[in-house]
Write an enzyme that holds these catalytic residues in place. Structure first.
Site, PDB file in Angstrom:
ATOM      1  N   CYS A   1       0.841  -1.199   0.000  1.00  0.00           N
ATOM      2  CA  CYS A   1       0.000   0.000   0.000  1.00  0.00           C
ATOM      3  C   CYS A   1       0.877   1.251   0.000  1.00  0.00           C
ATOM      4  O   CYS A   1       1.390   1.664   1.045  1.00  0.00           O
ATOM      5  CB  CYS A   1      -0.932  -0.006   1.215  1.00  0.00           C
ATOM      6  SG  CYS A   1      -1.930   1.488   1.372  1.00  0.00           S
TER       7      CYS A   1
ATOM      8  N   CYS B   1      -0.531   4.093   2.152  1.00  0.00           N
ATOM      9  CA  CYS B   1      -0.336   3.879   3.589  1.00  0.00           C
ATOM     10  C   CYS B   1       1.099   4.166   4.021  1.00  0.00           C
ATOM     11  O   CYS B   1       1.327   4.779   5.075  1.00  0.00           O
ATOM     12  CB  CYS B   1      -0.671   2.433   3.964  1.00  0.00           C
ATOM     13  SG  CYS B   1      -2.303   1.867   3.447  1.00  0.00           S
ATOM     14  N   ASP B   2       2.064   3.717   3.228  1.00  0.00           N
ATOM     15  CA  ASP B   2       3.449   3.681   3.689  1.00  0.00           C
ATOM     16  C   ASP B   2       4.421   4.542   2.897  1.00  0.00           C
ATOM     17  O   ASP B   2       5.595   4.655   3.275  1.00  0.00           O
ATOM     18  CB  ASP B   2       3.952   2.226   3.669  1.00  0.00           C
ATOM     19  CG  ASP B   2       3.123   1.308   4.556  1.00  0.00           C
ATOM     20  OD1 ASP B   2       2.676   1.782   5.611  1.00  0.00           O
ATOM     21  OD2 ASP B   2       2.924   0.134   4.189  1.00  0.00           O
TER      22      ASP B   2
END
Length: 315
Positions: free
Chosen positions: A134, A137-138
């Protein structure tokens, strides 16, 4: 006492939420169950550019708008990991989660799919320490660094472009010599001087130290040459697997676990419908999930009306 609903929607992604909107608008008592936050993979998508009505919209923002539509119509929402779906009797389905049990006249399967793993040494070890599925997300953890994206489809190339706005350099590793992504996504990536490509190659292992990822080992599929590429992050987009384990006993899946339906979103089990990315289909998009959901929701309503009539007749 176990709560009974006209229909239970399992999964709160764009398809599940749309199905719930349709059933709720038909005045059906509707429960939507998900093991995580509503929105599904939309929450992992930075920009959605192919959803009608929006030139561009953030995935989490679209999830919020869809969820607001369901709650405004009285759809109930429950957290839980669905473990089993089984017939209680000829006209009733029982849904068992790790937290509760419910019954319903019909069930709509909308659990979607999840990213496939590479299955190489180091992938599990460095998950969350450089290995990610992701970018939204990261990606922020890799500002100014070099990252690798593995894959050549829409998700891989979309996320490579997203990461190019954060990282210093992005290398896409693809096992073929051409991409499978949509041409508009390819053109955008090829035009970005921060994105480069390694073709005809596969990641053999992910290497790191005691705390984080430091490199990937790559093998050229044509020459057999093995090399190492230093990197701080590895973002993996190599396909999808259906989230269908809880429904295996229903015998509605193919050999790979995809749920098989007809064009009315009906499975071989009366009263069990399926939609979106859990289905056996070729195009997996928000728009196709929403289209499936409208059909599933309407047919769940028609089925529920027949069940009510059958129960009245039985009395």
């Amino acid at each position: 006492m176990t709560q009974h609903y006209d229909t239970i929607v399992i999964g709160a992604g764009p398809g599940g939420m749309t199905a719930a909107i349709y059933t709720a608008r038909a005045n059906m008592k509707t429960l939507m169950i998900d093991r995580g936050i509503y929105g599904g993979q939309m929450n992992n998508t930075a920009e959605i550019e192919n959803y009608p009505g929006y030139v561009s919209i953030q995935g989490p923002e679209l999830a919020e708008k869809m969820y607001a539509s369901t709650t405004a119509l009285g759809v109930e929402y429950a957290f839980g990991n669905v473990e089993h779906v089984m017939a209680q009797d000829a006209l009733t389905w029982r849904v068992i989660t790790d937290m509760d049990e419910y019954t319903a006249d019909s069930v709509i399967l909308a659990t979607g799919s999840q990213y496939k793993k590479l299955g190489v040494p180091g992938e599990e070890q460095y998950a969350g320490r450089g290995v990610s599925y992701c970018a939204v997300c990261d990606g922020a953890f890799f500002k100014g660094e070099h990252v690798v994206v593995v894959g050549g489809g829409d998700s891989a190339i979309e996320e490579a472009s997203y990461l190019a706005g954060i990282a210093d350099r992005v290398t896409v590793i693809h096992r073929r010599d051409t991409l499978r992504a949509q041409k508009i996504l390819q053109d955008r990536a090829f035009a970005n001087d921060k994105i480069n490509f390694i073709w005809d190659s596969e990641v053999q292992s992910i290497i790191g130290d005691d705390t984080k990822t430091t490199a990937v080992q790559i093998k050229n599929r044509k020459t057999g040459e093995v090399s190492e590429l230093a990197t701080s992050g590895v973002f993996i987009y190599v396909g999808l697997l259906p989230v269908s384990e809880p429904f295996a006993s229903l015998n509605v899946t193919d050999e790979e676990g995809w749920v098989v339906t007809n064009d009315q979103m009906e499975t071989t089990q009366p009263g069990v419908f399926a939609l979106g990315d859990i289905r056996q289909k070729t195009l997996r998009q928000i728009t196709t999930a929403v289209g499936d959901a409208a059909i599933a929701g309407q047919n769940a309503y028609a089925y529920s009306e027949n069940v009510k009539m059958a129960k009245l007749t039985a009395k």
